[in-house]
Design an enzyme around this catalytic site. Sequence first.
Site, PDB file in Angstrom:
ATOM      1  N   SER A 129       0.838  -1.199   0.000  1.00 29.91           N
ATOM      2  CA  SER A 129       0.000   0.000   0.000  1.00 29.91           C
ATOM      3  C   SER A 129       0.876   1.253   0.000  1.00 29.91           C
ATOM      4  O   SER A 129       0.584   2.224  -0.701  1.00 29.91           O
ATOM      5  CB  SER A 129      -0.950   0.001   1.185  1.00 29.91           C
ATOM      6  OG  SER A 129      -0.278  -0.277   2.375  1.00 29.91           O
TER       7      SER A 129
ATOM      8  N   ASN B  23       2.125   1.668  -3.579  1.00 30.76           N
ATOM      9  CA  ASN B  23       1.233   1.741  -4.732  1.00 30.76           C
ATOM     10  C   ASN B  23      -0.097   2.446  -4.522  1.00 30.76           C
ATOM     11  O   ASN B  23      -0.765   2.772  -5.496  1.00 30.76           O
ATOM     12  CB  ASN B  23       0.925   0.330  -5.221  1.00 30.76           C
ATOM     13  CG  ASN B  23       2.176  -0.396  -5.634  1.00 30.76           C
ATOM     14  OD1 ASN B  23       2.889   0.037  -6.528  1.00 30.76           O
ATOM     15  ND2 ASN B  23       2.453  -1.507  -4.964  1.00 30.76           N
ATOM     16  N   TYR B  24      -0.513   2.639  -3.272  1.00 33.76           N
ATOM     17  CA  TYR B  24      -1.860   3.160  -3.056  1.00 33.76           C
ATOM     18  C   TYR B  24      -1.934   4.470  -2.297  1.00 33.76           C
ATOM     19  O   TYR B  24      -2.944   5.146  -2.355  1.00 33.76           O
ATOM     20  CB  TYR B  24      -2.702   2.117  -2.329  1.00 33.76           C
ATOM     21  CG  TYR B  24      -3.057   0.957  -3.204  1.00 33.76           C
ATOM     22  CD1 TYR B  24      -4.031   1.096  -4.189  1.00 33.76           C
ATOM     23  CD2 TYR B  24      -2.422  -0.262  -3.082  1.00 33.76           C
ATOM     24  CE1 TYR B  24      -4.359   0.035  -5.021  1.00 33.76           C
ATOM     25  CE2 TYR B  24      -2.743  -1.335  -3.897  1.00 33.76           C
ATOM     26  CZ  TYR B  24      -3.712  -1.174  -4.859  1.00 33.76           C
ATOM     27  OH  TYR B  24      -4.032  -2.222  -5.682  1.00 33.76           O
ATOM     28  N   LEU B  25      -0.889   4.776  -1.543  1.00 39.75           N
ATOM     29  CA  LEU B  25      -0.969   5.955  -0.695  1.00 39.75           C
ATOM     30  C   LEU B  25      -0.293   7.136  -1.357  1.00 39.75           C
ATOM     31  O   LEU B  25       0.909   7.092  -1.640  1.00 39.75           O
ATOM     32  CB  LEU B  25      -0.310   5.647   0.652  1.00 39.75           C
ATOM     33  CG  LEU B  25      -0.942   4.456   1.379  1.00 39.75           C
ATOM     34  CD1 LEU B  25      -0.184   4.149   2.657  1.00 39.75           C
ATOM     35  CD2 LEU B  25      -2.409   4.729   1.671  1.00 39.75           C
TER      36      LEU B  25
END
Length: 764
Positions: free
Chosen positions: A718, A721-723
């Site tokens: 995360s 790639n997501y935050l």
Amino acid sequence: MSGDHGHRDSQVVSCGANGRETQKHRDKHKDKDHKHKDHKKEKGDKIKHSNSEHKEHSEKKHKDKEKLKHSNGGSDKHKEKQKDKDKKREEKSKSSHSEKPKKEKENGYVGETSPAAIKSEPEENNGFYPSPQHKPPKREYDDEEFENKPKKVKVELDKKAKKRKYEYEDDEEEEDVKHKKKSKDKKAAEGKKAKKEAEDKWKWWEEERYTDGSKWRFLEHKGPVFAPAYEPLPEKVKFYYNGKPMKLSPLAEEVATFFAKMLDHEYSTKDIFRKNFYKDWRKEMTSEEKSIITDLNKCDFSELNEYFKAQSEARKQMSKEEKQKIKEENERLLSEYGFCVMDNHKERIGNFRIEPPGLFRGRGDHPKMGMLKRRIRPEDVIINCSKDSKHPKPPPGAKWKEVRHDNKVTWLASWTENIQGSIKYIMLNPSSRIKGEKDWQKYETARRLKKCVDRIRTQYRDDWKSKEMRIRQRAVALYFIDKLALRAGNEKEEGETADTVGCCSLRVEHIKLFPKMDEQEYVVEFDFLGKDSIRYYNKIPVEKRVFKNLQLFLENKQPEDDLFDRLNTSILNKHLQELMDGLTAKVFRTYNASITLQQQLKELTCSDDSIPAKVLSYNRANRAVAILCNHQRAPPKTFEKSMQNLQTKIDEKQNQLSAARKQLKAAKANHKASHDDKSKKAVEVKRKAVQRIEEQLMKLQMQATDREENKQIALGTSKLNYLDPRISVAWSKKWGIPIEKIYNKTQREKFAWAIDMAEKDYEF
DNA sequence: GTTAGAACTTAGAAAAGCGACT
DNA sequence: AGTCGCTTTTCTAAGTTCTAAC
């Protein structure tokens, strides 16, 4: 949290029940799979049958209420196509095998020639990219940035921008140097070097982007590094068949070593793995070998296995000098092949080595595990570079498959892999401009979703009431994607990969409905294998309308039927595209992950906490996201032990503390009695000691908590790639937490753009 | 509108590296 | 110096999305 509606909080908590898939569970699944497959073997006829049944039924039931456009053709067609494809693939792989020249010395090594090093900044301005010498126009990075159709960015010089650069990098260099207690000379030299490097760091985010869909103007590189050629086993290391030593031909021997190396791995005991390996191994045998070796169980690879173990042991035991030599050689390879020049800038390549041959290791119950991943030769490789660059040379005596000049793509080299027939690429490192821009853009899209997510949520809730089945399905699926951060869930070819699903490909068997469960109403239980065969298990209460819809979707279906039979990712994404420019299913994951981090940070950070306590809060916020996204890991093998060790340390520290406290008390008493300066000082000293030990204890306890909570959770995915990194950067600036506490070197390189541009008041 | 292929992002495991401790 | 335990890096599989061709 303006963009976020209430459901998120409960989600973070309820997800905690997600367990990693146990062996038992896997086995259960395996059984299911078998059933499943048997069932689906007749899919062609059966689906048509059951579908038309379903159609009939549905129509009967909803004829007046619902318009049911149900296309059901395609099952047979699909099957035929499938066969065709299989045949083609088989032929393809056959021919590639038989065409393969049997002896190829040049197979797999890098050419000896070492032409001039890549110039880090080519003299002439090959592309039309502004060179760093020319002051780049500064970009504005507000919300309007990164519209889907990029607009020309205002050209405006900003000389101040250069001032505020790389505070972090400098700090770290200094810290490192201090740490290692380098000599003064060296320290000075390194300091200079660091400064120079920092100055050279290119801030691509302050420059314009291409607006014509091209990815670069100039690209030059040295090509990929091939796997080292196979080294035959020494005579004394023997393979045995049926108890008798047997000398294998080089090709067969090489494949045998692949298997021998995996003997200790669980893989090698699996039936499918062994079967696939054996089948592919036979293809590499001479006809004589084929006639002798007829049973894998009679093969004894143990001597090979021991040989490799001994080798890796020997590698560990090597002297410092030898290790140093290897390290230097690796560095040389990296400096020669690890970089390319793209648009006037030297950029790091992500994976410059071609994948070596070996046995395919899929994740989960993969039908192709154990198959031979063949060796890639220059003849398999397509090179991409600019016409006016110095083209990479193939290894001596070899040729590239093709050299092309396509600046609409970002890859430098590619080849087709033989297991799935997919293409593999050599691409740039995440710190590169080309990856960074895309990453930045991703978060901008997610921020745009933030602005309209309320509207979209209202809409899909409305759609739960739609007259059309397909719209209801779409709306419920979108709700899951939004609320549970599920992946889109593309259809997969059966038998090609492990049986995993995402939202749109959920099957009836993956959910259970409970009108009442404990205190809660309308509970849905999810239990399925997602990406990488990681189990998703979750029980959540949903709204009545969703529940009723699910009941409707389940009607008259078999466990292995699709839950959303009138939906796929393409339909869903088309719909999303209409709701917001650039919106796709995965944007919800990015959005919900980032908004959760921001909200959790706000909630968890206490202003008067110490730095370690704040870092713990950060990790907890990160963890909430990882749980939401179901990012799991196998508990580290040494977890229990390492927890114990930490506990021992804590106990020791506690003892130390009470001892120190006692001493403090004594000192105080002493001071009370004597009232002299000396005893006063002693009290101060003791007081400080107690304080220090208290801090250390806190830190240890913090660490223990963090580790315990993190047992089965992977934060990295995360984080990477997501935050939105700007949230983390803003947080670290706001609370004065050194960025190094959150991001390691690699991560700081990847997120350099965010570290440079985000201020403490940044809002996602 | 379906499908295959291409391109690119996301993912966890395993290997490698490294500092602390013995 | 060797070992241990943790962190970082590498590796490459497995997803998503887009596009082009029927």
